[in-house]
Design a protein around this motif. Structure first.
Motif, PDB file in Angstrom:
ATOM      1  N   ARG A 218      38.339  16.830  52.281  1.00 59.36           N
ATOM      2  CA  ARG A 218      39.541  16.274  52.905  1.00 59.36           C
ATOM      3  C   ARG A 218      40.406  15.540  51.880  1.00 59.36           C
ATOM      4  O   ARG A 218      41.636  15.620  51.926  1.00 59.36           O
ATOM      5  CB  ARG A 218      39.139  15.339  54.039  1.00 59.36           C
ATOM      6  N   LEU A 219      39.765  14.823  50.958  1.00 60.89           N
ATOM      7  CA  LEU A 219      40.526  14.145  49.910  1.00 60.89           C
ATOM      8  C   LEU A 219      41.293  15.147  49.055  1.00 60.89           C
ATOM      9  O   LEU A 219      42.457  14.924  48.709  1.00 60.89           O
ATOM     10  CB  LEU A 219      39.583  13.319  49.037  1.00 60.89           C
ATOM     11  N   ASP A 220      40.647  16.244  48.704  1.00 63.03           N
ATOM     12  CA  ASP A 220      41.324  17.260  47.898  1.00 63.03           C
ATOM     13  C   ASP A 220      42.523  17.849  48.641  1.00 63.03           C
ATOM     14  O   ASP A 220      43.535  18.203  48.027  1.00 63.03           O
ATOM     15  CB  ASP A 220      40.356  18.380  47.526  1.00 63.03           C
ATOM     16  N   GLY A 221      42.419  17.922  49.977  1.00 62.49           N
ATOM     17  CA  GLY A 221      43.503  18.518  50.746  1.00 62.49           C
ATOM     18  C   GLY A 221      44.615  17.554  51.100  1.00 62.49           C
ATOM     19  O   GLY A 221      45.770  17.980  51.269  1.00 62.49           O
ATOM     20  N   GLN A 222      44.273  16.242  51.221  1.00 64.73           N
ATOM     21  CA  GLN A 222      45.263  15.322  51.784  1.00 64.73           C
ATOM     22  C   GLN A 222      45.555  14.083  50.939  1.00 64.73           C
ATOM     23  O   GLN A 222      46.544  13.398  51.191  1.00 64.73           O
ATOM     24  CB  GLN A 222      44.802  14.859  53.172  1.00 64.73           C
ATOM     25  N   MET A 223      44.740  13.766  49.949  1.00 65.45           N
ATOM     26  CA  MET A 223      44.954  12.518  49.213  1.00 65.45           C
ATOM     27  C   MET A 223      46.129  12.681  48.255  1.00 65.45           C
ATOM     28  O   MET A 223      46.158  13.625  47.451  1.00 65.45           O
ATOM     29  CB  MET A 223      43.690  12.147  48.426  1.00 65.45           C
ATOM     30  N   PRO A 224      47.103  11.786  48.305  1.00 70.93           N
ATOM     31  CA  PRO A 224      48.234  11.882  47.367  1.00 70.93           C
ATOM     32  C   PRO A 224      47.756  11.738  45.923  1.00 70.93           C
ATOM     33  O   PRO A 224      46.875  10.924  45.625  1.00 70.93           O
ATOM     34  CB  PRO A 224      49.116  10.688  47.766  1.00 70.93           C
ATOM     35  N   ARG A 225      48.338  12.544  45.032  1.00 69.97           N
ATOM     36  CA  ARG A 225      48.034  12.401  43.616  1.00 69.97           C
ATOM     37  C   ARG A 225      49.179  12.955  42.800  1.00 69.97           C
ATOM     38  O   ARG A 225      49.889  13.868  43.239  1.00 69.97           O
ATOM     39  CB  ARG A 225      46.712  13.080  43.250  1.00 69.97           C
ATOM     40  N   PRO A 226      49.393  12.421  41.614  1.00 74.05           N
ATOM     41  CA  PRO A 226      50.503  12.888  40.778  1.00 74.05           C
ATOM     42  C   PRO A 226      50.301  14.341  40.371  1.00 74.05           C
ATOM     43  O   PRO A 226      49.174  14.844  40.324  1.00 74.05           O
ATOM     44  CB  PRO A 226      50.440  11.957  39.559  1.00 74.05           C
ATOM     45  N   PRO A 227      51.374  15.033  40.071  1.00 68.06           N
ATOM     46  CA  PRO A 227      51.243  16.415  39.588  1.00 68.06           C
ATOM     47  C   PRO A 227      50.348  16.481  38.351  1.00 68.06           C
ATOM     48  O   PRO A 227      50.470  15.666  37.441  1.00 68.06           O
ATOM     49  CB  PRO A 227      52.690  16.805  39.241  1.00 68.06           C
ATOM     50  N   GLY A 228      49.445  17.436  38.359  1.00 69.14           N
ATOM     51  CA  GLY A 228      48.545  17.619  37.228  1.00 69.14           C
ATOM     52  C   GLY A 228      47.313  16.749  37.243  1.00 69.14           C
ATOM     53  O   GLY A 228      46.429  16.913  36.389  1.00 69.14           O
ATOM     54  N   ALA A 229      47.209  15.808  38.200  1.00 72.50           N
ATOM     55  CA  ALA A 229      46.034  14.939  38.274  1.00 72.50           C
ATOM     56  C   ALA A 229      44.828  15.735  38.756  1.00 72.50           C
ATOM     57  O   ALA A 229      44.949  16.706  39.513  1.00 72.50           O
ATOM     58  CB  ALA A 229      46.298  13.767  39.207  1.00 72.50           C
ATOM     59  N   ALA A 230      43.657  15.315  38.322  1.00 70.73           N
ATOM     60  CA  ALA A 230      42.426  15.988  38.733  1.00 70.73           C
ATOM     61  C   ALA A 230      42.214  15.835  40.225  1.00 70.73           C
ATOM     62  O   ALA A 230      42.652  14.864  40.851  1.00 70.73           O
ATOM     63  CB  ALA A 230      41.239  15.398  37.970  1.00 70.73           C
ATOM     64  N   ALA A 231      41.539  16.797  40.810  1.00 73.60           N
ATOM     65  CA  ALA A 231      41.199  16.711  42.229  1.00 73.60           C
ATOM     66  C   ALA A 231      40.326  15.492  42.468  1.00 73.60           C
ATOM     67  O   ALA A 231      39.441  15.188  41.658  1.00 73.60           O
ATOM     68  CB  ALA A 231      40.481  17.977  42.671  1.00 73.60           C
ATOM     69  N   PRO A 232      40.528  14.766  43.572  1.00 71.88           N
ATOM     70  CA  PRO A 232      39.692  13.598  43.848  1.00 71.88           C
ATOM     71  C   PRO A 232      38.202  13.905  43.843  1.00 71.88           C
ATOM     72  O   PRO A 232      37.397  13.095  43.379  1.00 71.88           O
ATOM     73  CB  PRO A 232      40.169  13.154  45.237  1.00 71.88           C
ATOM     74  N   SER A 233      37.818  15.075  44.339  1.00 69.14           N
ATOM     75  CA  SER A 233      36.403  15.415  44.360  1.00 69.14           C
ATOM     76  C   SER A 233      35.833  15.513  42.951  1.00 69.14           C
ATOM     77  O   SER A 233      34.685  15.114  42.704  1.00 69.14           O
ATOM     78  CB  SER A 233      36.178  16.737  45.102  1.00 69.14           C
ATOM     79  N   ALA A 234      36.619  16.019  42.015  1.00 66.59           N
ATOM     80  CA  ALA A 234      36.148  16.142  40.634  1.00 66.59           C
ATOM     81  C   ALA A 234      35.949  14.765  40.018  1.00 66.59           C
ATOM     82  O   ALA A 234      34.983  14.539  39.269  1.00 66.59           O
ATOM     83  CB  ALA A 234      37.137  16.955  39.807  1.00 66.59           C
ATOM     84  N   VAL A 235      36.850  13.829  40.322  1.00 63.50           N
ATOM     85  CA  VAL A 235      36.701  12.469  39.802  1.00 63.50           C
ATOM     86  C   VAL A 235      35.500  11.790  40.435  1.00 63.50           C
ATOM     87  O   VAL A 235      34.712  11.131  39.757  1.00 63.50           O
ATOM     88  CB  VAL A 235      37.984  11.652  40.043  1.00 63.50           C
ATOM     89  N   ALA A 236      35.335  11.965  41.749  1.00 61.00           N
ATOM     90  CA  ALA A 236      34.209  11.350  42.446  1.00 61.00           C
ATOM     91  C   ALA A 236      32.886  11.836  41.885  1.00 61.00           C
ATOM     92  O   ALA A 236      31.902  11.087  41.852  1.00 61.00           O
ATOM     93  CB  ALA A 236      34.290  11.640  43.939  1.00 61.00           C
ATOM     94  N   ARG A 237      32.833  13.061  41.420  1.00 67.35           N
ATOM     95  CA  ARG A 237      31.587  13.605  40.874  1.00 67.35           C
ATOM     96  C   ARG A 237      31.283  13.090  39.470  1.00 67.35           C
ATOM     97  O   ARG A 237      30.226  13.381  38.929  1.00 67.35           O
ATOM     98  CB  ARG A 237      31.640  15.132  40.893  1.00 67.35           C
ATOM     99  N   GLN A 238      32.205  12.313  38.904  1.00 67.38           N
ATOM    100  CA  GLN A 238      31.914  11.664  37.629  1.00 67.38           C
ATOM    101  C   GLN A 238      31.204  10.330  37.820  1.00 67.38           C
ATOM    102  O   GLN A 238      30.589   9.817  36.889  1.00 67.38           O
ATOM    103  CB  GLN A 238      33.217  11.439  36.856  1.00 67.38           C
ATOM    104  N   PHE A 239      31.319   9.730  39.012  1.00 68.71           N
ATOM    105  CA  PHE A 239      30.648   8.471  39.286  1.00 68.71           C
ATOM    106  C   PHE A 239      29.148   8.706  39.445  1.00 68.71           C
ATOM    107  O   PHE A 239      28.689   9.813  39.725  1.00 68.71           O
ATOM    108  CB  PHE A 239      31.169   7.849  40.585  1.00 68.71           C
ATOM    109  N   PHE A 240      28.385   7.622  39.302  1.00 67.85           N
ATOM    110  CA  PHE A 240      26.973   7.614  39.664  1.00 67.85           C
ATOM    111  C   PHE A 240      26.834   6.880  40.992  1.00 67.85           C
ATOM    112  O   PHE A 240      27.656   6.018  41.336  1.00 67.85           O
ATOM    113  CB  PHE A 240      26.133   6.940  38.582  1.00 67.85           C
TER     114      PHE A 240
END
Length: 321
Positions: A218-240
């Protein structure tokens, strides 16, 4: 060889110890409960029974205070107490340093004083600070310093229920609000592109990331992000993410499916869950989960050891000059 370096010894990244004598501090934005303390001999016995070789200690004593001098005084007491515990038994304990936020200059001075000395594994940040986001622009110097150090930041709820009457008025502040704090803090970091701007920082989000594992699509589909920014899911998968889940296999499986077994580290919230289950049972939920042996080994043993570089424990005077 330290116990934590032996195969099969768990590293618990989420364990608490409150310095005696400080008690509670009235602060409407941070109403943390203090865990009941027990003699460290009893803690060591529980660790041995559970197969835990090393605990990373953090304090739940509020240090986010409006008065800078008072915040600095309290945070020094907290960090010096945790450091003293680690100095007494450096093979079994490390600690997350607290900071006197929102006072950035004072926080940077405390980081300079504490980090790099024995036992300091990184810093702990509350999931909010005096009702505001920890991803606010004013805190960028904190992240810049942790980037320079290639450090680890452990997040922890401040138990304010996101300052929402819809949570707090029904007594849901801790049982549900804490996990919501985890999720919102992670989302703020993603929204402000903190991990992208400071890529050498490693973040640990507690409690399996709260509701975050269920939101990635849902974040990937609806979360606002600047053009060219990584998908939220990809960033979340960098966290522990730590395993504090009150024995919920559903939470474990959701986090595993969302983030993978390389991003999950063992945590207990010690001693909070002792009224619910034994310390050994907290980790037995993982070892008896039916997950593949390699995933269990990564979660309980390998990931935190690599993340915290537990082989590099050095001796130095405390307090630092």
């Amino acid at each position: 060889m330290a116990d934590a370096d032996r195969p099969g010894m768990i590293i618990d990244v989420h364990a608490h110890h409150a310095p005696p004598g400080l008690g509670r501090r009235s602060d409407p934005s941070q109403v943390l409960t203090q865990p009941q303390q027990e003699p460290f001999e009893a803690r060591l016995a529980r660790m041995a029974e559970a197969g835990v070789g090393l605990q990373v200690l953090s304090s739940t004593t509020p240090t986010y205070l409006a008065d800078a001098a008072e915040a600095v005084e309290r945070v020094r007491i907290v960090n010096d107490e945790l450091a003293a515990r680690c100095r007494q038994d450096p093979e079994r304990f490390r600690f997350w340093a607290s900071l006197p936020l929102p006072h950035v200059d004072e926080a940077l001075a405390e980081m300079q004083r504490v980090l790099g000395h024995p036992g300091a594994a990184g810093i702990m940040l509350g999931c909010s600070c005096q009702g505001g986001s920890i991803a606010r622009e004013a805190f960028d110097p904190i992240y810049a310093e942790m980037e320079r150090r290639r450090g680890v930041i452990f997040l922890h709820p401040v138990q304010n229920g996101l300052a929402s009457p819809l949570i707090n008025d029904l007594g849901l502040t801790v049982c549900a609000g804490a996990s919501m704090e985890d999720s919102v803090a992670a989302l703020h970091l993603i929204a402000r592109q903190v991990p992208q701007r400071f890529p050498s920082i490693r973040f640990i989000v507690p409690h399996f990331g709260g509701i975050l594992p269920m939101l990635l699509n849902r974040l990937d589909g609806q979360m606002p992000r600047p053009p060219g920014a990584a998908a939220p899911s990809a960033v979340a998968r960098q966290f522990f993410y730590d395993t504090v889940g009150w024995g919920s296999k559903a939470a474990l499986i959701a986090a595993l499916e969302a983030f993978g077994d390389k991003q999950i580290v063992a945590g207990s919230d010690y001693p909070i869950l002792l009224s619910w289950e034994s310390y050994a049972q907290t980790f037995r939920h993982i070892s008896q989960s039916g997950l593949p042996a390699g995933a269990i080994e990564n979660i309980l043993f390998n990931n935190a050891k690599s993340l915290l570089h537990v082989d590099a424990v050095e001796q130095a005077p405390w307090p630092p000059s």
